[in-house]
Each structure stands twice: as structure tokens, then as C-alpha cells.
Design a protein around this motif. Structure first.
Motif, PDB file in Angstrom:
ATOM      1  N   TYR A   1       0.899  -1.194  -0.085  1.00 55.55           N
ATOM      2  CA  TYR A   1       0.067   0.118  -0.033  1.00 55.55           C
ATOM      3  C   TYR A   1       0.865   1.283   0.080  1.00 55.55           C
ATOM      4  CZ  TYR A   1      -3.786  -3.203   1.088  1.00 55.55           C
ATOM      5  OH  TYR A   1      -4.716  -4.242   1.232  1.00 55.55           O
TER       6      TYR A   1
ATOM      7  N   LEU B   1      -4.415  -8.710   1.320  1.00 57.03           N
ATOM      8  CA  LEU B   1      -3.922  -7.930   0.045  1.00 57.03           C
ATOM      9  C   LEU B   1      -5.227  -8.505  -1.227  1.00 57.03           C
ATOM     10  CD1 LEU B   1      -0.258  -8.081  -0.693  1.00 57.03           C
ATOM     11  CD2 LEU B   1      -1.761  -6.297   0.153  1.00 57.03           C
TER      12      LEU B   1
ATOM     13  N   PRO C   1      -4.268  -3.547  -3.626  1.00 53.49           N
ATOM     14  CA  PRO C   1      -3.702  -2.217  -3.613  1.00 53.49           C
ATOM     15  C   PRO C   1      -4.053  -1.212  -4.825  1.00 53.49           C
ATOM     16  CG  PRO C   1      -2.043  -3.702  -3.863  1.00 53.49           C
ATOM     17  CD  PRO C   1      -3.099  -4.445  -3.602  1.00 53.49           C
TER      18      PRO C   1
END
Length: 106
Positions: free
Chosen positions: A74, A101, A106
């Protein structure tokens, strides 16, 4: 998740799909794994200096410190652009870090 057969891998790596943000490259031929990893690395970084937009992590380190992978994923590179995270698997499972994730990419 999609599994790509060995004979299709090189074609995929030449033109990776834009919606894919994670790749698992595995096998017994370490040279081939390294070659394919580097091609993806260069594709996503382009002319960017890898010093400021890439990081290498150990799977064992990520397993011990689960927030580290998310912190790296991130974070924003020093000069913007894409970031590449290269993880070399070890003996410990770092799947919980990946699941975070995959839930919120991201």
C-alpha cells in the motif's frame, strides 16, 4: 485464480493482463523461474529505477510480521509509478498476509 500451463507462461508474461496484480511463479527450474520473474519485473517497472520502486521480501519474514507485506503493497514509491514486490518463499506459510491483499487489493 487462474493456473497457466508451462507452455503458455511465456506468452502471458510478454503481455500480462492489466487486471492481474499478483503472480505465483514456481517450479523446479530455478533459472526459468528467475528469468520469468525478471521479465515481469521489467514489464511492470519499465524505465523506472528499481532501487526506489521495488522491494525483495522473504516469505519467512512476512509470515512472522504479517503487516509488513500490506505496508509495502500500500505504500507509494518515492517518485510515484508502479511498485514491484518480489517474495521468495521459505519454509513458513505467508498465506494470511496474501489473503489481506486479495481482499483489498492495492
Amino acid at each position: 485464480m487462474v493456473a497457466i500451463k508451462n507452455h503458455e507462461a511465456d506468452k502471458l508474461i510478454e503481455r500480462p493482463p492489466e487486471h492481474v496484480f499478483a503472480y505465483l511463479i514456481h517450479g523446479r527450474d530455478h533459472g526459468l523461474i528467475w528469468e520469468r520473474s525478471n521479465k515481469l519485473f521489467k514489464y511492470y517497472l519499465g524505465d523506472q529505477d528499481p532501487t526506489f520502486c521495488s522491494v525483495r521480501l522473504s516469505g519467512d519474514d512476512i509470515a512472522q510480521e504479517q503487516g509488513r507485506l500490506a505496508d509495502e503493497a500500500y505504500s507509494i514509491g518515492l517518485f510515484g509509478g508502479r511498485r514491484v514486490i518480489f517474495i521468495e518463499a521459505g519454509s513458513k506459510s505467508f498465506l494470511p498476509s496474501l489473503e489481506v491483499l486479495f481482499e483489498t487489493p492495492p
